[in-house]
Scaffold this motif. Sequence first.
Motif, PDB file in Angstrom:
ATOM      1  N   GLY A   1       0.746  -1.095   0.239  1.00 17.33           N
ATOM      2  CA  GLY A   1       0.052   0.265   0.273  1.00 17.33           C
ATOM      3  C   GLY A   1       1.149   1.085   0.148  1.00 17.33           C
ATOM      4  O   GLY A   1       0.546   2.586   0.350  1.00 17.33           O
ATOM      5  N   THR A   2       2.173   1.673   0.063  1.00 15.19           N
ATOM      6  CA  THR A   2       3.416   2.092  -0.217  1.00 15.19           C
ATOM      7  C   THR A   2       2.889   3.639  -0.898  1.00 15.19           C
ATOM      8  O   THR A   2       3.925   4.040  -1.300  1.00 15.19           O
ATOM      9  N   GLY A   3       2.931   2.251  -1.934  1.00 13.13           N
ATOM     10  CA  GLY A   3       3.142   3.320  -3.652  1.00 13.13           C
ATOM     11  C   GLY A   3       4.035   1.904  -4.972  1.00 13.13           C
ATOM     12  O   GLY A   3       4.630   3.172  -5.691  1.00 13.13           O
TER      13      GLY A   3
ATOM     14  N   ILE B   1       5.372   3.922 -13.145  1.00 17.09           N
ATOM     15  CA  ILE B   1       5.931   4.894 -14.319  1.00 17.09           C
ATOM     16  C   ILE B   1       7.236   5.072 -14.594  1.00 17.09           C
ATOM     17  O   ILE B   1       7.503   5.387 -16.350  1.00 17.09           O
ATOM     18  N   LEU B   2       7.824   4.101 -13.902  1.00 16.16           N
ATOM     19  CA  LEU B   2       9.271   3.636 -13.931  1.00 16.16           C
ATOM     20  C   LEU B   2       9.264   2.951 -15.491  1.00 16.16           C
ATOM     21  O   LEU B   2      10.593   3.147 -17.012  1.00 16.16           O
TER      22      LEU B   2
ATOM     23  N   ALA C   1       2.506  11.959  -2.093  1.00 15.02           N
ATOM     24  CA  ALA C   1       3.088  11.805  -3.136  1.00 15.02           C
ATOM     25  C   ALA C   1       2.033  10.810  -4.337  1.00 15.02           C
ATOM     26  O   ALA C   1       1.711  10.561  -3.788  1.00 15.02           O
ATOM     27  N   THR C   2       2.277  12.373  -5.281  1.00 16.06           N
ATOM     28  CA  THR C   2       2.018  11.184  -6.288  1.00 16.06           C
ATOM     29  C   THR C   2       2.838  10.148  -7.196  1.00 16.06           C
ATOM     30  O   THR C   2       4.047   9.954  -6.650  1.00 16.06           O
TER      31      THR C   2
ATOM     32  N   THR D   1       7.456  10.041  -6.548  1.00 14.83           N
ATOM     33  CA  THR D   1       7.639   9.295  -6.105  1.00 14.83           C
ATOM     34  C   THR D   1       9.173   8.303  -6.929  1.00 14.83           C
ATOM     35  O   THR D   1       9.978   8.230  -6.677  1.00 14.83           O
ATOM     36  N   ALA D   2       8.336   8.358  -8.541  1.00 14.18           N
ATOM     37  CA  ALA D   2       9.910   7.571  -8.897  1.00 14.18           C
ATOM     38  C   ALA D   2      10.347   8.589  -9.692  1.00 14.18           C
ATOM     39  O   ALA D   2      12.052   8.592  -9.625  1.00 14.18           O
ATOM     40  N   GLU D   3      10.112   9.970  -9.810  1.00 16.94           N
ATOM     41  CA  GLU D   3      11.306  11.018  -9.584  1.00 16.94           C
ATOM     42  C   GLU D   3      12.234  11.204  -8.439  1.00 16.94           C
ATOM     43  O   GLU D   3      13.333  11.302  -8.553  1.00 16.94           O
ATOM     44  N   ALA D   4      11.243  10.903  -7.145  1.00 12.70           N
ATOM     45  CA  ALA D   4      12.104  10.284  -6.132  1.00 12.70           C
ATOM     46  C   ALA D   4      13.204   9.276  -6.210  1.00 12.70           C
ATOM     47  O   ALA D   4      14.603   9.671  -5.852  1.00 12.70           O
TER      48      ALA D   4
END
Length: 173
Positions: free
Chosen positions: A10-12, A19-20, A138-139, A143-146
């Motif tokens: 559930g954390t994404g 996205i990646l 975060a979207t 998250t992918a950017e991070a």
Amino acid sequence: MLIAITGTPGTGKSSACAILDARGYAVVDLAEIARREGFIIGRDEKRQTEEVDVVALREHLRISAKVAFLKGHYSHQMEVNLAIILRCRPSVLRARLERRGWPPQKVRENVEAEAIDVILQEAVDRLPFVFEVDTTNATAEETAEAILAILQGKTKGHEPGSVDWASEVLSWY
């Protein structure tokens, strides 16, 4: 380079990895491999989860890509170069898991695991490079950017222990 994208359910992980993947990165779904290759060794009916032989999966896993993201809440138990743990505030995580229709006991177990840093502790115990990303607000794109920023060396604020749910946990008592 193998990068574990891990965290409590559930954390994404799936959203960020989608996205990646869309950006052309190699993303390996460990649950899919475990099912396809026969590493499911049972089912925990009480928890409504599959039991994976993590050791056999780790020994079997062969990734040919130069850079690959391993997605799964046990990906930090694979032979990886670093782990990025996705974290989510327990109260928000509870709502996410309840929306999935999970039974109360399973929700509670996962929320408690997140609150006391279970995956972080496991990862830090076995890997030299571990980072955290708070996905609470975060979207998937953010998250992918991070995640990609961490790979570029922008790790400040993502060190183990940078996410702390102690104040929320203490409010439970």
